[in-house]
Design a protein around this motif. Structure first.
Motif, PDB file in Angstrom:
ATOM      1  N   PRO A 138      -0.669  15.060   5.860  1.00 42.63           N
ATOM      2  CA  PRO A 138      -0.672  16.522   5.819  1.00 42.63           C
ATOM      3  C   PRO A 138      -0.693  16.964   4.352  1.00 42.63           C
ATOM      4  N   ALA A 139      -1.528  17.924   4.016  1.00 41.49           N
ATOM      5  CA  ALA A 139      -1.573  18.412   2.632  1.00 41.49           C
ATOM      6  C   ALA A 139      -0.387  19.336   2.381  1.00 41.49           C
ATOM      7  N   VAL A 140       0.041  19.379   1.139  1.00 41.86           N
ATOM      8  CA  VAL A 140       1.148  20.267   0.782  1.00 41.86           C
ATOM      9  C   VAL A 140       0.775  21.064  -0.460  1.00 41.86           C
ATOM     10  N   VAL A 179      -5.552  18.558   5.330  1.00 46.76           N
ATOM     11  CA  VAL A 179      -5.019  17.213   5.105  1.00 46.76           C
ATOM     12  C   VAL A 179      -5.509  16.718   3.748  1.00 46.76           C
ATOM     13  N   VAL A 180      -4.891  15.639   3.298  1.00 47.39           N
ATOM     14  CA  VAL A 180      -5.394  14.976   2.108  1.00 47.39           C
ATOM     15  C   VAL A 180      -5.773  13.556   2.525  1.00 47.39           C
ATOM     16  N   VAL A 181      -6.992  13.136   2.118  1.00 48.78           N
ATOM     17  CA  VAL A 181      -7.502  11.803   2.466  1.00 48.78           C
ATOM     18  C   VAL A 181      -7.344  10.932   1.223  1.00 48.78           C
ATOM     19  N   GLY A 184      -3.497   1.668  -9.105  1.00 49.51           N
ATOM     20  CA  GLY A 184      -3.194   3.080  -9.333  1.00 49.51           C
ATOM     21  C   GLY A 184      -4.421   3.852  -9.806  1.00 49.51           C
ATOM     22  N   GLY A 185      -4.212   5.119 -10.173  1.00 48.56           N
ATOM     23  CA  GLY A 185      -5.300   5.931 -10.700  1.00 48.56           C
ATOM     24  C   GLY A 185      -6.365   6.263  -9.678  1.00 48.56           C
ATOM     25  N   ARG A 186      -5.960   6.352  -8.412  1.00 45.94           N
ATOM     26  CA  ARG A 186      -6.935   6.644  -7.363  1.00 45.94           C
ATOM     27  C   ARG A 186      -7.451   8.065  -7.490  1.00 45.94           C
ATOM     28  N   GLY A 187      -6.526   8.973  -7.867  1.00 47.55           N
ATOM     29  CA  GLY A 187      -6.898  10.382  -8.006  1.00 47.55           C
ATOM     30  C   GLY A 187      -8.076  10.545  -8.951  1.00 47.55           C
ATOM     31  N   ALA A 218       8.377  12.874  -1.630  1.00 46.86           N
ATOM     32  CA  ALA A 218       7.703  11.756  -2.297  1.00 46.86           C
ATOM     33  C   ALA A 218       6.249  11.796  -1.848  1.00 46.86           C
ATOM     34  N   LEU A 219       5.350  12.208  -2.751  1.00 49.91           N
ATOM     35  CA  LEU A 219       3.947  12.395  -2.372  1.00 49.91           C
ATOM     36  C   LEU A 219       3.163  11.092  -2.456  1.00 49.91           C
ATOM     37  N   ASP A 220       3.612  10.199  -3.331  1.00 48.85           N
ATOM     38  CA  ASP A 220       2.932   8.912  -3.505  1.00 48.85           C
ATOM     39  C   ASP A 220       4.032   7.857  -3.575  1.00 48.85           C
ATOM     40  N   LYS A 254      -8.726  13.152  -1.838  1.00 47.57           N
ATOM     41  CA  LYS A 254      -9.466  14.401  -1.634  1.00 47.57           C
ATOM     42  C   LYS A 254      -8.836  15.255  -0.533  1.00 47.57           C
ATOM     43  N   LEU A 255      -8.789  16.554  -0.787  1.00 49.93           N
ATOM     44  CA  LEU A 255      -8.273  17.490   0.213  1.00 49.93           C
ATOM     45  C   LEU A 255      -9.375  17.833   1.214  1.00 49.93           C
ATOM     46  N   ALA A 256      -8.969  18.081   2.467  1.00 50.50           N
ATOM     47  CA  ALA A 256      -9.935  18.476   3.491  1.00 50.50           C
ATOM     48  C   ALA A 256      -9.350  19.618   4.319  1.00 50.50           C
ATOM     49  N   PHE A 304       0.855  -1.181   0.000  1.00 50.91           N
ATOM     50  CA  PHE A 304       0.000   0.000   0.000  1.00 50.91           C
ATOM     51  C   PHE A 304       0.898   1.239   0.000  1.00 50.91           C
ATOM     52  N   GLU A 305       0.291   2.353  -0.408  1.00 51.82           N
ATOM     53  CA  GLU A 305       1.033   3.619  -0.400  1.00 51.82           C
ATOM     54  C   GLU A 305       1.638   3.897   0.978  1.00 51.82           C
ATOM     55  N   TYR A 306       0.856   3.683   2.045  1.00 48.83           N
ATOM     56  CA  TYR A 306       1.378   4.027   3.379  1.00 48.83           C
ATOM     57  C   TYR A 306       2.545   3.119   3.762  1.00 48.83           C
ATOM     58  N   VAL A 343       7.807   6.599  -7.491  1.00 43.34           N
ATOM     59  CA  VAL A 343       7.314   7.802  -6.829  1.00 43.34           C
ATOM     60  C   VAL A 343       6.618   8.648  -7.891  1.00 43.34           C
ATOM     61  N   ASN A 344       5.316   8.756  -7.792  1.00 43.31           N
ATOM     62  CA  ASN A 344       4.552   9.529  -8.769  1.00 43.31           C
ATOM     63  C   ASN A 344       3.323  10.137  -8.112  1.00 43.31           C
ATOM     64  N   PRO A 345       3.360  11.396  -7.774  1.00 42.31           N
ATOM     65  CA  PRO A 345       4.419  12.331  -8.111  1.00 42.31           C
ATOM     66  C   PRO A 345       5.476  12.481  -7.013  1.00 42.31           C
ATOM     67  N   LEU A 346       6.686  12.775  -7.515  1.00 42.46           N
ATOM     68  CA  LEU A 346       7.736  13.328  -6.670  1.00 42.46           C
ATOM     69  C   LEU A 346       7.525  14.831  -6.846  1.00 42.46           C
TER      70      LEU A 346
HETATM   71  P1  GDP Z   1      -2.808   8.185  -7.639  1.00 39.85           P
HETATM   72  O1  GDP Z   1      -3.817   8.928  -8.466  1.00 39.85           O
HETATM   73  O2  GDP Z   1      -3.360   6.854  -7.197  1.00 39.85           O
HETATM   74  O3  GDP Z   1      -1.506   8.054  -8.297  1.00 39.85           O
HETATM   75  O4  GDP Z   1      -2.614   9.059  -6.284  1.00 39.85           O
HETATM   76  P2  GDP Z   1      -1.537  10.212  -5.903  1.00 39.85           P
HETATM   77  O5  GDP Z   1      -1.103   9.999  -4.523  1.00 39.85           O
HETATM   78  O6  GDP Z   1      -0.472  10.293  -6.927  1.00 39.85           O
HETATM   79  O7  GDP Z   1      -2.418  11.505  -5.941  1.00 39.85           O
HETATM   80  C1  GDP Z   1      -3.011  11.975  -7.145  1.00 39.85           C
HETATM   81  C2  GDP Z   1      -2.889  13.479  -7.241  1.00 39.85           C
HETATM   82  O8  GDP Z   1      -3.532  14.102  -6.140  1.00 39.85           O
HETATM   83  C3  GDP Z   1      -1.462  14.003  -7.204  1.00 39.85           C
HETATM   84  O9  GDP Z   1      -0.828  13.938  -8.466  1.00 39.85           O
HETATM   85  C4  GDP Z   1      -1.684  15.422  -6.752  1.00 39.85           C
HETATM   86  O10 GDP Z   1      -1.960  16.242  -7.872  1.00 39.85           O
HETATM   87  C5  GDP Z   1      -2.908  15.337  -5.870  1.00 39.85           C
HETATM   88  N1  GDP Z   1      -2.486  15.419  -4.451  1.00 39.85           N
HETATM   89  C6  GDP Z   1      -2.133  14.401  -3.620  1.00 39.85           C
HETATM   90  N2  GDP Z   1      -1.752  14.873  -2.407  1.00 39.85           N
HETATM   91  C7  GDP Z   1      -1.868  16.218  -2.470  1.00 39.85           C
HETATM   92  C8  GDP Z   1      -1.614  17.301  -1.551  1.00 39.85           C
HETATM   93  O11 GDP Z   1      -1.207  17.128  -0.411  1.00 39.85           O
HETATM   94  N3  GDP Z   1      -1.864  18.568  -1.997  1.00 39.85           N
HETATM   95  C9  GDP Z   1      -2.313  18.824  -3.248  1.00 39.85           C
HETATM   96  N4  GDP Z   1      -2.519  20.084  -3.607  1.00 39.85           N
HETATM   97  N5  GDP Z   1      -2.554  17.859  -4.155  1.00 39.85           N
HETATM   98  C10 GDP Z   1      -2.344  16.568  -3.774  1.00 39.85           C
END
Ligand code: GDP
Ligand code: MN
Length: 381
Positions: free
Chosen positions: A92-94, A42-44, A51-54, A203-205, A60-62, A4-6, A190-193
């Motif tokens: 934590p959201a960034v 935060v981001v949930v 993949g492709g959860r986004g 490393a965001l994912d 989702k941001l909260a 998992f991502e975590y 790592v996508n996205p870095l």
């Molecule tokens: P994936 O779709 O399963 O690859 O999930 P990701 O973890 O890559 O998240 C998808 C997209 O959500 C990222 O490419 C970001 O654009 C967006 N995202 C994730 N976390 C954050 C965050 O903390 N802040 C912002 N602004 N966007 C985020």
């Protein structure tokens, strides 16, 4: 085995890769509490092994803890490419300035690890590969000398990264390579870095695939393995080292070799029956493994007959036959068995099976037909 991502980001963090890892939550209330502890926004994020959860609405941001609970409620239970979300990650959201793609994978054709990087991060990399193949920079690692500094510069210049970020990028990719090697991974992605608006690299994912054949020496990762999608029988089979998949039919299958198991299932269907399972007991097929396999098959009350199809190559037919007889001595059942054994020591096997009064078939067709008939006599649909 996919992480998992975590789990992937926890591994990244342990190897010094910058991550902002929050907490996992199973319910909206847990997500709210996590958001309170972490601090909003935060981001949930849905935790599923795909993949492709986004794009599927799984990220989702909260802005507040209540909103985090609300977003978690929307994401939990969601179906993402056939995976039901049972867990979310609250991070934590960034603020993102740039999204980069970087991954290390095993290039089997080249027999080397391959690093891929692209300035087109955040998107589906397969889509980038089709639409803009030149936007992906590729570097192979020579196992004799390892990852070289010039290769890191090649990657950084190749994706047009500003010079100010080269050192952080080189450090991160080096650590990602450490993860790849230490975890016996076939993929570390790592996508996205990202570069944040304040110039921080994160490393965001994270996506890591561990070579399942190496799990014997990856005890920490193996212990943390997710098996929530397995049935009890599948879990028992995995622990016994058997390749087993539960199906809906009435004819239990015990076969050595995945290809032969598939063929056996096809032949059962050809004669109008339905397999209750896929089961490959693998090579060797010692008596204890046969017994475990039979116990798993017979625990399924829908099973009305069992087809045992063994091809003796390295596996000796007589050994398997003895295993079957020994196993049946330990298991009380009135389910009929049809056994077909060919290959090494098949004649000796036939003698053992005939003495034990088991049904047998000279060919797979004959044995499968017999199993279908016996199952039908015993009320199989
Ligand atoms: P994936 O779709 O399963 O690859 O999930 P990701 O973890 O890559 O998240 C998808 C997209 O959500 C990222 O490419 C970001 O654009 C967006 N995202 C994730 N976390 C954050 C965050 O903390 N802040 C912002 N602004 N966007 C985020
Ligand atoms: Mn991603």
């Amino acid at each position: 085995m996919d992480l998992f991502e975590y789990q992937a980001k926890r591994l990244f963090g342990a190897h010094g890769i910058p991550v902002k890892l929050g907490e996992v939550a199973r319910t909206p209330d847990e997500a709210r509490a996590a958001a309170e502890r972490i601090g909003c926004p935060v981001v949930v994020k849905a935790q599923v092994l795909t993949g492709g959860r986004g794009k599927a609405g799984g990220v989702k941001l909260a802005a507040t803890p209540d909103e985090a609970a609300e977003k978690a409620r929307a994401i939990l239970g969601l179906d993402i490419k056939g995976h039901t979300v049972k867990l979310v990650l609250v991070d934590p959201a960034v603020d993102i300035a740039t999204e980069i793609y970087v991954a290390i994978t095993l290039d089997r054709a080249a027999r080397r690890a391959l690093i891929m990087a692209s300035a087109e991060g955040g998107m589906d990399i397969e889509q980038v590969a089709v639409e803009k193949p030149d936007a992906i920079v590729r570097v192979h690692i020579d196992p004799a000398v390892g990852l070289q500094p010039y290769q890191l510069r090649q990657l950084a210049f190749g994706i047009g990264l500003p010079a100010a970020h080269h050192a952080a990028f080189a450090d991160l990719v080096t650590r990602l390579h450490n993860v790849f090697e230490a975890a016996d991974a076939t993929l570390a992605e790592v996508n996205p870095l990202i570069l944040t608006t304040t110039g921080e690299m994160l490393a965001l994912d994270g996506k890591v695939t561990v070579d399942a054949s190496a799990l014997y020496r990856q005890s920490a990762l193996a212990a943390d393995r997710y098996d929530g999608d397995l049935t009890d029988a599948e879990r028992a089979a995995r622990d016994a080292g058997l390749n087993y998949v539960d199906l809906d039919g009435s004819i239990g299958c015990l076969v050595n070799g995945a290809g032969l198991a598939m063929a056996s299932m096809d032949v059962i269907k050809l004669f109008g029956g339905e397999p209750a399972n896929f089961l490959d007991i693998g090579g060797g097929a010692q008596a204890d493994k046969v017994e475990k396999a039979l116990r798993i098959i017979l625990a399924d009350t829908r099973v009305k007959a069992v087809l045992i199809n063994i091809f003796g190559g390295i596996t000796r037919g007589d050994e398997v036959a003895r295993g079957i007889v020994a196993a049946l001595g330990n298991i009380a059942t009135d389910v009929p068995f049809v056994v077909r054994i060919v290959g090494t020591n098949a004649e000796a096997a036939q003698t053992i099976l005939a003495d034990a009064k088991l049904h047998s078939g000279a060919t797979l067709a004959e044995a499968a037909q017999k199993a279908v008939q016996l199952a039908a006599e015993r009320g199989a649909a």
